[in-house]
Scaffold this active site. Structure first.
Site, PDB file in Angstrom:
ATOM      1  N   SER A  61      -5.225  -2.310  -4.444  1.00 42.30           N
ATOM      2  CA  SER A  61      -5.400  -3.310  -3.389  1.00 42.30           C
ATOM      3  C   SER A  61      -6.875  -3.586  -3.145  1.00 42.30           C
ATOM      4  O   SER A  61      -7.740  -2.738  -3.395  1.00 42.30           O
ATOM      5  CB  SER A  61      -4.768  -2.828  -2.085  1.00 42.30           C
ATOM      6  OG  SER A  61      -3.419  -2.495  -2.302  1.00 42.30           O
TER       7      SER A  61
HETATM    8  N1  SAH Z   1      -1.979   1.774  -2.891  1.00 43.16           N
HETATM    9  C1  SAH Z   1      -2.054   1.426  -4.275  1.00 43.16           C
HETATM   10  C2  SAH Z   1      -1.400   0.081  -4.495  1.00 43.16           C
HETATM   11  C3  SAH Z   1      -0.592   0.093  -5.725  1.00 43.16           C
HETATM   12  S1  SAH Z   1       0.394  -1.331  -5.994  1.00 43.16           S
HETATM   13  C4  SAH Z   1      -3.490   1.462  -4.761  1.00 43.16           C
HETATM   14  O1  SAH Z   1      -4.384   1.501  -3.926  1.00 43.16           O
HETATM   15  O2  SAH Z   1      -3.712   1.493  -5.968  1.00 43.16           O
HETATM   16  C5  SAH Z   1       1.964  -0.793  -5.383  1.00 43.16           C
HETATM   17  C6  SAH Z   1       2.565   0.416  -6.023  1.00 43.16           C
HETATM   18  O3  SAH Z   1       3.869   0.585  -5.441  1.00 43.16           O
HETATM   19  C7  SAH Z   1       2.782   0.328  -7.533  1.00 43.16           C
HETATM   20  O4  SAH Z   1       2.189   1.429  -8.141  1.00 43.16           O
HETATM   21  C8  SAH Z   1       4.302   0.361  -7.674  1.00 43.16           C
HETATM   22  O5  SAH Z   1       4.752   1.014  -8.847  1.00 43.16           O
HETATM   23  C9  SAH Z   1       4.714   1.124  -6.422  1.00 43.16           C
HETATM   24  N2  SAH Z   1       6.105   0.938  -6.003  1.00 43.16           N
HETATM   25  C10 SAH Z   1       6.852  -0.198  -5.999  1.00 43.16           C
HETATM   26  N3  SAH Z   1       8.082   0.053  -5.533  1.00 43.16           N
HETATM   27  C11 SAH Z   1       8.125   1.392  -5.233  1.00 43.16           C
HETATM   28  C12 SAH Z   1       9.122   2.265  -4.725  1.00 43.16           C
HETATM   29  N4  SAH Z   1      10.362   1.857  -4.417  1.00 43.16           N
HETATM   30  N5  SAH Z   1       8.794   3.567  -4.555  1.00 43.16           N
HETATM   31  C13 SAH Z   1       7.571   4.049  -4.866  1.00 43.16           C
HETATM   32  N6  SAH Z   1       6.594   3.260  -5.354  1.00 43.16           N
HETATM   33  C14 SAH Z   1       6.861   1.953  -5.547  1.00 43.16           C
END
Ligand code: SAH
Length: 216
Positions: A61
């Site tokens: 993000s």
């Molecule tokens: N906070 C992270 C943002 C990653 S993007 C950062 O700073 O890098 C969102 C993430 O949510 C992705 O890695 C995706 O695989 C995960 N995600 C999506 N659905 C999910 C679920 N049901 N349970 C756990 N993770 C999930």
């Protein structure tokens, strides 16, 4: 490139100048080496105010969003926190500067593994990371004083509400597959929840049993 100078500029120009005031959040953003959470080819862009790819069609993000969501949790340091969507682990590392009781769920094993490695290497070994569908929360570790969801949900999964302690806060992007509104839900009593809308946002979809269908 001197990353600590880039980080200081990021905090002044993109975080503090845009209204983030919580000293714990500002200090955490100054401490965590964001470049380590992206591929080396992106290191020189790691302190810009935009999301970057982290593989598997996911993104780290934008720094302002990370700061705004962390501030919205109103942490003092004693809280037990659940994060859904470990991704690169950057938001996890920011939270780990503030709290010691931290649980993070990621559905994609490779991302979880990479995040674990970086978090261990920068001294965040206290974080518990589990690979599972985070739309069901983490029942065994509940209740949580704060829950942060870093993927966009079609609606608020009910397990988040029940796993929130009374007095706790949930911050979650809710809306369409590519565009959402950041919502904060505060639990005031057993059945008493108050909702606020904080800002527009764009997250990758929360995929799982109580989220979106994969590839839909
Ligand atoms: N906070 C992270 C943002 C990653 S993007 C950062 O700073 O890098 C969102 C993430 O949510 C992705 O890695 C995706 O695989 C995960 N995600 C999506 N659905 C999910 C679920 N049901 N349970 C756990 N993770 C999930």
């Amino acid at each position: 490139m001197d990353y600590s100078i880039a980080r200081r500029r990021m905090v002044e120009k993109q975080i503090r100048a845009k209204g983030i005031t919580d000293p714990l959040v500002l200090d955490a953003m100054l401490q965590v080496p964001r470049h380590l959470f992206v591929e080396e080819a992106f290191w020189d862009q790691a302190y810009g105010d935009f999301p970057l790819p982290i593989g598997e069609k996911q993104t780290i993000s934008q720094p302002f969003t990370v700061a705004a969501m962390t501030e919205a949790l109103q942490l003092s340091g004693v809280e037990r926190v659940l994060e859904i969507g470990t991704g690169s682990g950057y938001q996890t590392a920011i939270l780990a500067q503030i709290v010691s009781k931290l649980y993070s769920l990621e559905r994609l094993p490779d991302l979880a593994r990479k995040a674990r490695r970086i978090l261990d290497s920068i001294g965040c070994a206290q974080v518990h990371i589990r690979v599972s569908d985070g739309t069901c929360g983490w029942e065994e570790a509940a209740p949580f004083d704060a829950i942060i969801v870093t993927a966009g949900a079609p609606s608020v999964p009910s397990d988040y509400l029940s796993q929130l302690s009374i007095g706790g806060r949930l911050v979650v992007p809710v809306g369409g597959r590519d565009k959402q509104v950041l919502r904060r839900v505060s639990r005031l009593g057993e059945q008493d929840y108050v909702e606020e809308e904080l800002q527009d946002c764009r997250f990758v979809p929360l995929i799982g049993r109580f989220g979106w269908r994969e590839g839909a």
